[in-house]
Design an enzyme around this catalytic site. Structure first.
Site, PDB file in Angstrom:
ATOM      1  N   GLY A 180       0.827  -1.212   0.000  1.00 25.22           N
ATOM      2  CA  GLY A 180       0.000   0.000   0.000  1.00 25.22           C
ATOM      3  C   GLY A 180       0.858   1.257   0.000  1.00 25.22           C
ATOM      4  O   GLY A 180       2.089   1.189   0.092  1.00 25.22           O
ATOM      5  N   SER A 181       0.185   2.403  -0.068  1.00 26.21           N
ATOM      6  CA  SER A 181       0.929   3.660  -0.204  1.00 26.21           C
ATOM      7  C   SER A 181       1.652   4.049   1.087  1.00 26.21           C
ATOM      8  O   SER A 181       2.764   4.594   1.031  1.00 26.21           O
ATOM      9  CB  SER A 181      -0.020   4.777  -0.650  1.00 26.21           C
ATOM     10  OG  SER A 181      -1.077   4.932   0.277  1.00 26.21           O
ATOM     11  N   THR A 182       1.053   3.765   2.247  1.00 26.77           N
ATOM     12  CA  THR A 182       1.735   4.085   3.509  1.00 26.77           C
ATOM     13  C   THR A 182       3.006   3.247   3.630  1.00 26.77           C
ATOM     14  O   THR A 182       4.068   3.754   4.011  1.00 26.77           O
ATOM     15  CB  THR A 182       0.796   3.811   4.720  1.00 26.77           C
ATOM     16  OG1 THR A 182      -0.497   4.333   4.424  1.00 26.77           O
ATOM     17  CG2 THR A 182       1.320   4.439   5.989  1.00 26.77           C
TER      18      THR A 182
ATOM     19  N   GLY B  12      -7.587  -3.281   0.563  1.00 23.81           N
ATOM     20  CA  GLY B  12      -7.944  -2.210  -0.366  1.00 23.81           C
ATOM     21  C   GLY B  12      -6.986  -2.154  -1.549  1.00 23.81           C
ATOM     22  O   GLY B  12      -7.369  -1.847  -2.669  1.00 23.81           O
ATOM     23  N   GLY B  13      -5.728  -2.490  -1.264  1.00 24.82           N
ATOM     24  CA  GLY B  13      -4.723  -2.489  -2.337  1.00 24.82           C
ATOM     25  C   GLY B  13      -4.713  -3.780  -3.139  1.00 24.82           C
ATOM     26  O   GLY B  13      -4.026  -3.873  -4.151  1.00 24.82           O
TER      27      GLY B  13
ATOM     28  N   LYS C   2      -8.362  -5.043   5.718  1.00 23.83           N
ATOM     29  CA  LYS C   2      -7.261  -4.856   4.794  1.00 23.83           C
ATOM     30  C   LYS C   2      -7.663  -5.391   3.419  1.00 23.83           C
ATOM     31  O   LYS C   2      -8.665  -6.062   3.280  1.00 23.83           O
ATOM     32  CB  LYS C   2      -6.010  -5.600   5.297  1.00 23.83           C
ATOM     33  CG  LYS C   2      -5.338  -4.876   6.469  1.00 23.83           C
ATOM     34  CD  LYS C   2      -4.046  -5.533   6.896  1.00 23.83           C
ATOM     35  CE  LYS C   2      -3.047  -5.778   5.821  1.00 23.83           C
ATOM     36  NZ  LYS C   2      -2.680  -4.583   5.014  1.00 23.83           N
TER      37      LYS C   2
ATOM     38  N   ASP D 270       2.780  -3.099   8.282  1.00 23.65           N
ATOM     39  CA  ASP D 270       1.798  -3.084   7.198  1.00 23.65           C
ATOM     40  C   ASP D 270       0.812  -1.939   7.424  1.00 23.65           C
ATOM     41  O   ASP D 270       0.724  -1.392   8.532  1.00 23.65           O
ATOM     42  CB  ASP D 270       1.053  -4.438   7.152  1.00 23.65           C
ATOM     43  CG  ASP D 270       0.458  -4.727   5.779  1.00 23.65           C
ATOM     44  OD1 ASP D 270       0.374  -3.810   4.942  1.00 23.65           O
ATOM     45  OD2 ASP D 270       0.052  -5.884   5.550  1.00 23.65           O
ATOM     46  N   GLY D 271       0.063  -1.614   6.401  1.00 20.84           N
ATOM     47  CA  GLY D 271      -0.983  -0.608   6.507  1.00 20.84           C
ATOM     48  C   GLY D 271      -2.326  -1.267   6.769  1.00 20.84           C
ATOM     49  O   GLY D 271      -2.409  -2.483   6.989  1.00 20.84           O
TER      50      GLY D 271
ATOM     51  N   GLU E 178      -0.543 -10.841   2.536  1.00 17.31           N
ATOM     52  CA  GLU E 178      -0.373 -10.040   3.760  1.00 17.31           C
ATOM     53  C   GLU E 178      -0.773 -10.862   4.983  1.00 17.31           C
ATOM     54  O   GLU E 178      -0.112 -10.822   6.022  1.00 17.31           O
ATOM     55  CB  GLU E 178      -1.241  -8.784   3.690  1.00 17.31           C
ATOM     56  CG  GLU E 178      -0.725  -7.741   2.718  1.00 17.31           C
ATOM     57  CD  GLU E 178      -1.674  -6.587   2.496  1.00 17.31           C
ATOM     58  OE1 GLU E 178      -1.219  -5.555   2.006  1.00 17.31           O
ATOM     59  OE2 GLU E 178      -2.881  -6.717   2.789  1.00 17.31           O
TER      60      GLU E 178
END
Ligand code: 5RP
Length: 231
Positions: A33-35, A102-103, A100, A87-88, A109
């Site tokens: 993910g982006s984070t 979304g990505g 979790k 992890d995000g 994960e």
């Protein structure tokens, strides 16, 4: 101020804080993910500064970013356990129950999280909820007869789900599956829902990560990071 710019700044801040948790000789898991993208950049800098560790990535996306940063990678099957995974999340509550996926990388994960001694979630404050479920729950399913699984979700829970698309075609996960995004609304009993979903033939995994996160670093616009342990 809840602008996208400030959200990106918060993601960067918690990503950098996550990178500070990595110590020499650790085996770590790298989420997606982006984070996590900010975490990987900060970890790349620490690697160039001499930090020595090995990492298991949770997606093709994170693998590519980590390789570009010169991070040494391992496959999940090569390790007996993982010291720390960062992890995000799309949503979390105060018990550190997560949504979790979304990505699109929830299966790998979850497999990495399941063998991690510590799972630390890095998130912006907008993801912290009293009750999770506003974010449509990603459910990874086998492509064969996926529409029957969608119908089962509707019949059993009265909830519509959407087949995730990319460029007008079904999005295919790193493990060759499809994703159904199911808008449950606020979830009263995540454990019960997770158990019931797993009973549906063709469901591979759900985006509910329960009793897995050991800590969360939640970032706020004023620059504060609140460290949360499961209640
Ligand atoms: C990917 C995930 C991500 O961690 C989640 O979607 C959060 O992403 P971002 O950091 O881009 O907001 O679960 O499967």
């Amino acid at each position: 101020m809840n602008t996208e710019a400030s959200i990106q700044q918060i993601k960067k801040m918690v990503g950098e804080a996550g990178a500070q948790l990595v110590k020499n000789d650790m085996v770590i898991g790298i989420g997606s993910g982006s984070t996590v993208g900010y975490f990987i950049s900060a970890l790349g800098q620490r690697t160039r500064d001499g930090l020595s560790f090995k990492a298991v990535p949770t997606s093709t996306q994170s693998k590519a970013l980590a390789l570009a940063e010169g991070i040494k990678l391992l496959e999940l099957g090569d390790v007996s356990s993982i010291d720390l995974t960062i992890d995000g999340a799309d949503e979390l509550d105060t018990q550190l129950r997560l949504i979790k996926g979304g990505g699109g990388f929830l299966l790998q994960e979850k497999l990495v999280a399941a063998v991690s001694t510590q799972l630390v979630i890095i998130a912006d404050y907008g993801k912290l909820k009293d009750q999770i479920g506003a974010f449509a729950l990603p459910i990874e399913v086998v492509p064969y007869g996926w529409n029957h699984i969608q119908k089962r979700l509707l019949d059993r829970f009265g909830k519509k789900s959407m087949l995730r698309l990319k460029d007008g075609k079904p999005y295919v996960t790193d493990h060759g599956h499809y994703l159904l995004d199911c808008a449950f609304g606020l979830i009263a009993d995540p454990d019960e829902l997770n158990t019931e979903l797993h009973l549906i033939p063709g469901v591979v995994e759900t985006g509910l990560f329960l009793n897995m996160a050991t800590k969360a670093l939640v970032g706020y616009p004023d620059g504060k990071i609140v460290e949360m342990l499961p209640k």
